[in-house]
Design a protein around this motif. Structure first.
Motif, PDB file in Angstrom:
ATOM      1  N   LYS A  98     -30.867 -34.963  -5.522  1.00  8.45           N
ATOM      2  CA  LYS A  98     -32.023 -35.765  -5.123  1.00  8.45           C
ATOM      3  C   LYS A  98     -31.985 -36.082  -3.633  1.00  8.45           C
ATOM      4  O   LYS A  98     -33.021 -36.133  -2.965  1.00  8.45           O
ATOM      5  N   ALA A  99     -30.775 -36.262  -3.108  1.00  4.07           N
ATOM      6  CA  ALA A  99     -30.612 -36.628  -1.698  1.00  4.07           C
ATOM      7  C   ALA A  99     -30.514 -35.418  -0.782  1.00  4.07           C
ATOM      8  O   ALA A  99     -30.502 -35.570   0.445  1.00  4.07           O
ATOM      9  N   GLY A 100     -30.423 -34.212  -1.349  1.00  8.10           N
ATOM     10  CA  GLY A 100     -30.238 -33.024  -0.528  1.00  8.10           C
ATOM     11  C   GLY A 100     -28.801 -32.823  -0.087  1.00  8.10           C
ATOM     12  O   GLY A 100     -28.529 -32.128   0.894  1.00  8.10           O
ATOM     13  N   ILE A 101     -27.864 -33.428  -0.820  1.00  5.87           N
ATOM     14  CA  ILE A 101     -26.433 -33.267  -0.537  1.00  5.87           C
ATOM     15  C   ILE A 101     -25.949 -31.954  -1.149  1.00  5.87           C
ATOM     16  O   ILE A 101     -26.224 -31.654  -2.313  1.00  5.87           O
ATOM     17  N   GLN A 102     -25.226 -31.171  -0.373  1.00  3.46           N
ATOM     18  CA  GLN A 102     -24.690 -29.901  -0.854  1.00  3.46           C
ATOM     19  C   GLN A 102     -23.672 -30.136  -1.974  1.00  3.46           C
ATOM     20  O   GLN A 102     -22.791 -30.991  -1.854  1.00  3.46           O
TER      21      GLN A 102
END
Length: 331
Positions: A98-102
């Motif tokens: 959701k946060a765009g964290i890899q």
């Protein structure tokens, strides 16, 4: 009321910011201490001091959540590793995406070339074969004390003794002997009664090295994300960040990732090994404590959590991460 005190901690290329007013560490890594605040920014509650992360420079590193370490086919009883699986599935992985964290799946995945140069201390940890000189007869593999093959039974933290100190796992009525890294694990029986060829121990593409369900499904889903898809990285030591260069470090540098959220098994072995190596190389390290598990005695987990919070970095929970992401997205 005193004036706010601000500190720059680190060096010109790698630094944190600290504000006495908010008692918070800023780990967003702007170009300079005077740069405009990075946005979006993820505020994360930890066990001691709150921190702020840049999601684009952050990765969730999930270590060794593989069938060999978690499947009932290898006699693994429900425990901390399975609780970690649920917390990853319910909170950490959805929040990261959701946060765009890899999301990085960092797993044992050996080749024949790896086995040829494997040091004796590492081979000993996973069992080995011996030859009886006078009879030229193979004998059962021996095991190192406290190794990954021992299952807990009875009181918490009490290792279950193995017959004659051989590397044996209980699997229903069967006893299985593992003769070290790369050795054939045989066929194992699953909870539904089916059997599967487990393949060679912790070798690439073997069933025992595949991700434990339901994480294998989540990984497959992550491969198909339109942006920032999940990535699988093989490792050939307990630490995925050991030595001068590793595939994991190459990927992190290429992507500009500086902050790492750690999860996986076993906390006091492969997770802590990777955590401390990453810490020594200058990465920001955060342990998601309820996404980490071990079959070792309870004090082993406590020791790693204590040092992760006091010396090596920070400690948070999967729900802390999920709440921080929800607050960020809602801003």
């Amino acid at each position: 009321m005193g004036k706010e005190r601000q500190a720059v901690i680190g060096n010109a290329k790698n630094f944190w910011l600290h504000s006495s007013k908010h008692n918070r560490f800023d780990l967003t890594h702007p170009e300079s201490p005077s740069s405009e605040p990075i946005s979006p920014r993820l505020d994360l509650t930890t066990s001691n001091t709150p921190i702020t992360l840049d999601p684009k420079k952050t990765a969730l590193v999930i270590i060794d959540m593989q069938n060999f370490f978690l499947s009932e086919g290898f006699g693994r009883k429900k425990g901390a590793g399975h609780t970690a699986t649920k917390n990853l599935e319910q909170f950490a992985i959805p929040a990261a995406r959701k946060a765009g964290i890899q999301v990085i799946w960092l797993n044992w995945g050996l080749t024949d070339e790896d086995l040829d140069v494997m040091p004796p201390a590492i081979k000993r940890a996973f069992g080995f074969e011996a030859i009886v000189d006078d009879e030229d007869e193979e004998v059962e593999a021996e095991t190192a004390e406290g190794d990954v093959f021992r299952e807990q039974d009875g009181e918490a933290g009490t290792p279950k003794a193995q017959p004659q100190d051989t590397v044996v796992l209980e699997n229903g009525k069967d006893k299985r002997i593992y003769k070290g890294l790369g050795s054939w694990c045989g066929e194992v029986k699953l909870a539904d009664g089916s059997t599967v060829d487990a393949g060679n121990l912790l070798m690439r593409d073997a069933w025992n090295s595949a991700l434990y369900p339901p994480l294998d499904t989540m990984y497959t889903e992550g491969l198909n994300l339109p942006s920032n898809p999940d990535i699988w990285i093989h490792k050939d030591r307990m630490s995925g960040m050991w030595g001068a260069r590793t595939d994991c470090e190459d990927f992190l540098q290429k992507q500009g990732i500086k902050s790492l959220l750690f999860a996986g098994v076993n906390t006091d072995q492969c997770v802590s090994g990777t955590f401390t190596d990453a810490f020594s190389k200058g990465y920001d390290c955060v342990m998601l404590r309820d996404a980490c598990g071990t079959t070792s005695p309870e004090f082993s987990q406590q020791c790693i959590e204590f040092n992760a919070a006091k010396s090596w970095g920070f400690v948070a929970t999967c729900e802390d991460l999920a709440k921080g992401v929800d607050d960020m997205v809602g801003q």
